[in-house]
Motif scaffolding. Structure first.
Motif, short mmCIF file in Angstrom:
data_model
loop_
_atom_site.label_atom_id
_atom_site.label_comp_id
_atom_site.label_asym_id
_atom_site.label_seq_id
_atom_site.Cartn_x
_atom_site.Cartn_y
_atom_site.Cartn_z
N ARG A 74 0.82 -1.19 0.00
CA ARG A 74 0.00 0.00 0.00
C ARG A 74 0.86 1.25 0.00
NH1 ARG A 74 -5.00 0.27 2.33
NH2 ARG A 74 -5.03 -1.96 1.86
N PHE A 76 0.43 5.43 0.55
CA PHE A 76 -0.44 6.50 1.02
C PHE A 76 0.02 7.82 0.41
CE2 PHE A 76 -0.56 3.14 4.16
CZ PHE A 76 -1.93 2.96 4.32
N GLU A 83 -3.05 10.36 -6.65
CA GLU A 83 -3.66 9.05 -6.84
C GLU A 83 -4.04 8.83 -8.30
OE1 GLU A 83 -7.47 6.38 -5.31
OE2 GLU A 83 -6.71 8.02 -4.08
N THR A 97 -3.88 4.59 -1.61
CA THR A 97 -4.88 5.26 -0.77
C THR A 97 -4.49 6.72 -0.62
OG1 THR A 97 -5.39 3.26 0.51
CG2 THR A 97 -5.92 5.39 1.53
N THR A 98 -5.43 7.62 -0.86
CA THR A 98 -5.18 9.03 -0.59
C THR A 98 -5.47 9.29 0.89
OG1 THR A 98 -5.73 9.74 -2.84
CG2 THR A 98 -5.85 11.40 -1.11
N SER A 99 -4.43 9.54 1.65
CA SER A 99 -4.55 9.74 3.09
C SER A 99 -4.38 11.21 3.47
CB SER A 99 -3.50 8.91 3.83
OG SER A 99 -2.19 9.32 3.46
N GLY A 286 -6.32 11.92 6.53
CA GLY A 286 -7.00 10.87 7.28
C GLY A 286 -6.02 9.88 7.86
N ARG A 289 -6.84 6.08 7.97
CA ARG A 289 -6.61 5.16 6.84
C ARG A 289 -5.27 4.46 7.00
NH1 ARG A 289 -8.29 10.09 4.21
NH2 ARG A 289 -10.50 9.99 3.68
N ARG A 292 -5.54 1.97 10.06
CA ARG A 292 -6.25 0.73 9.75
C ARG A 292 -5.36 -0.24 8.99
NH1 ARG A 292 -10.65 4.31 9.40
NH2 ARG A 292 -10.27 4.77 7.21
N PHE A 293 -4.56 0.30 8.07
CA PHE A 293 -3.64 -0.57 7.35
C PHE A 293 -2.62 -1.18 8.30
CE2 PHE A 293 0.60 -0.93 5.44
CZ PHE A 293 0.36 -1.89 4.47
N ASP A 296 -4.18 -3.93 10.40
CA ASP A 296 -4.92 -4.97 9.69
C ASP A 296 -4.24 -6.32 9.91
OD1 ASP A 296 -6.35 -6.58 8.01
OD2 ASP A 296 -6.15 -5.31 6.24
#
Length: 524
Positions: A74, A76, A83, A97-99, A286, A289, A292-293, A296
């Protein structure tokens, strides 16, 4: 080694690997492209297979970085604009992911400005400008300060943070005595990050270089910002995005910085517009985000074995069946095979024929010259091997042969396969980096080409056009090549795409017919 911070900036692979194996993390999050690149290389080597690898890209430019993102789990990114560029470069959507830039702004406090400025011996009610330009303190601060003093009427306070640049600090200290009386200059070296943030919130204006983090912190606290063009390359790309979004202005020259700063300080409307754009920019951030990664529990699927396809390593499975199917679909009694040396040194390239290795397949036997054999001594000067061994062999047919020179030629190369649309989904699941390419020709052009070929009547041609797939490339990530013009144009486009894909090791699969009369070709 107690910390990765002790490593040199080139991140030695073996030391990084040893440290991570000792720590046994579930997730690794890189904040520098160099470390992300090393982690991607380790993953490609079959290592870190059970570790989630993420990367927070702390700048606002593309460069070659999408290649790194393809090799890890991933990435960010700080803005949706990035992105879009990553996806256009072929990075799978689930890897991006756009964080936003997850910077933490100090809590707003009515006493913050007064406390911060009085601690420096400055007045809390005078216009205040903060100048900082990274740890190295790059740029001619004195020129900026003189420009500020010249263009701003009335009282002005300047906090100049020089970082580790002792020369910069000495020049400004000498300049203090020459400044007009309404201008107060406070000169600092390396300061704690918390102090820098407090001064940033207290300042009416920030002047800084266009790095990734400091401007983002200014946007988070709502400080109008002017960027200095002191670092070329990626920081110019950062600056271009910031200016386009309205979160900062750019001074074309250091001498112009003071004039621009005076104009911003004199315009409450300009400051308000910039703060509004900064608020919108920061609201995209964010941190959740990323968290959470990191938390996970799902682990990435194990990659290929480290020795996959290598000499004496793990062999390709079911290759005989695949070659038999290829022969059935495209029958051929005699085939010319051309490959190039994979040697790493110029001396070996010369020895192994820099102009390409040519072989001829007759039925199932491949005949080629063994360039490493000793003439008159070695019986394998003209070698005879199976097509499977020539392309994918991992065991040397004789002691005089060299892997990827006289056998195992397909290791590490981009593969282009002309197959069927029916198993595209299956192939995509088996090869996550597979790139579909659809070559589309309009019905009118296809009809004209089929008529010119003269193999089919009008009725057969219309039936064929009716069977042609319509827009099957839509909804699937891939490339589309238009084939309505000269055939060589579409051919050149495909060749260029294959060359681009060869920067990383995807499997390319083509579906449908020859480019000359194809309805829709999908290459994966």
């Amino acid at each position: 080694m107690p910390s990765l911070a002790w490593l040199s900036n080139d991140y030695p692979q073996d030391k990084v690997r040893s440290f991570l194996e000792a720590q046994a993390p579930d997730t690794v999050l890189a904040t520098h492209y160099g470390s992300a690149q090393v982690l991607g290389t380790l993953r490609e080597r079959g290592l870190l297979a059970q570790v989630n690898i993420g990367w927070l890209h702390t700048d606002f430019f593309e460069g070659y970085f999408p290649r790194i993102s393809k090799r890890i789990d991933r990435t960010f990114l700080a803005h949706t604009d990035l992105e879009s560029r990553w996806l256009a470069a072929g990075v799978p959507p689930d890897k991006v992911t756009t964080s936003g830039m997850p910077v933490r702004a100090p809590a707003a406090d009515g006493a913050t400005r007064e406390t911060a400025l009085t601690a420096l011996g400055l007045a809390p009610d005078a216009p205040t400008v903060l100048i900082t330009s990274g740890k190295e303190g790059v740029g001619d601060y004195a020129l900026v300060v003189e420009s500020l003093a010249r263009h701003h009427p009335g009282p002005l306070q300047i906090i100049a943070v020089c970082g580790a640049n002792a020369r910069q600090q000495a020049l400004l200290t000498a300049l203090q005595k020459r400044l007009p009386e309404p201008v107060a200059l406070k000169v600092c070296g390396l300061v704690p990050h918390a102090d820098l943030l407090a001064w940033m919130r207290a300042a009416d204006l920030l002047i800084t270089k266009a790095g990734g983090m400091t401007p983002a912190e200014a946007f988070a606290v709502g400080t109008p910002t002017i960027l200095l063009d002191v670092v070329s390359g990626h920081e110019r790309e950062n600056a271009a995005l910031f200016v386009r979004l309205g979160v900062a202005d750019l001074a074309d020259t250091l001498a112009q910085a003071g004039e621009l700063a005076a104009a911003v300080l004199a315009s409450p409307q300009r400051q308000t517009a910039m703060r509004r754009a900064q608020l919108a920019f920061h609201d995209r951030a964010g941190l959740g985000r990323i968290a959470r990664f990191a938390l996970d529990p799902a682990l990435p699927a194990p990659g290929l074995p480290v020795d996959f396809g290598a000499e004496h390593g793990s062999a390709v499975a079911d290759i005989d069946a695949a070659l038999a199917r290829l022969q059935a679909e495209v029958p051929c009694d005699i085939e010319l095979l051309l490959s190039y040396s994979t040697a790493k040194t110029p001396q070996r390239v010369v020895l192994e024929n820099p102009f390409g290795h040519i072989a001829i397949r007759v039925d199932d036997t491949v005949y080629s010259a063994n360039y490493v054999a000793v003439p008159g001594q070695d019986p394998n000067l003209l070698q005879h091997v199976t097509l499977a061994d020539y392309l994918y062999g991992v065991q040397p047919p004789s002691p005089s042969q060299v892997h990827t020179n006289t056998y195992g030629m397909a290791k590490g190369i981009t593969v282009v396969v002309n197959g069927s649309r029916e198993y595209l989904e299956t192939a995509a699941q088996r090869y996550p980096e597979l790139v579909p390419v659809w070559v589309e020709v309009s019905p009118e052009v296809l009809r004209a080409r089929l008529q010119a070929r003269g193999r089919e009547g009008a009725e057969e041609i219309e039936k064929r056009l009716a069977r042609a797939p319509k827009n099957q490339f839509l909804g699937r990530r891939g490339e589309l090549i238009r084939n309505d013009g000269e055939l060589h144009v579409a051919g050149d486009t495909l060749v260029n795409l294959i060359r681009h894909c060869s920067d990383s090791p995807p499997v390319l699969q083509c579906d449908q017919q020859k480019m000359g009369d194809s309805e829709a070709v999908s290459c994966a």
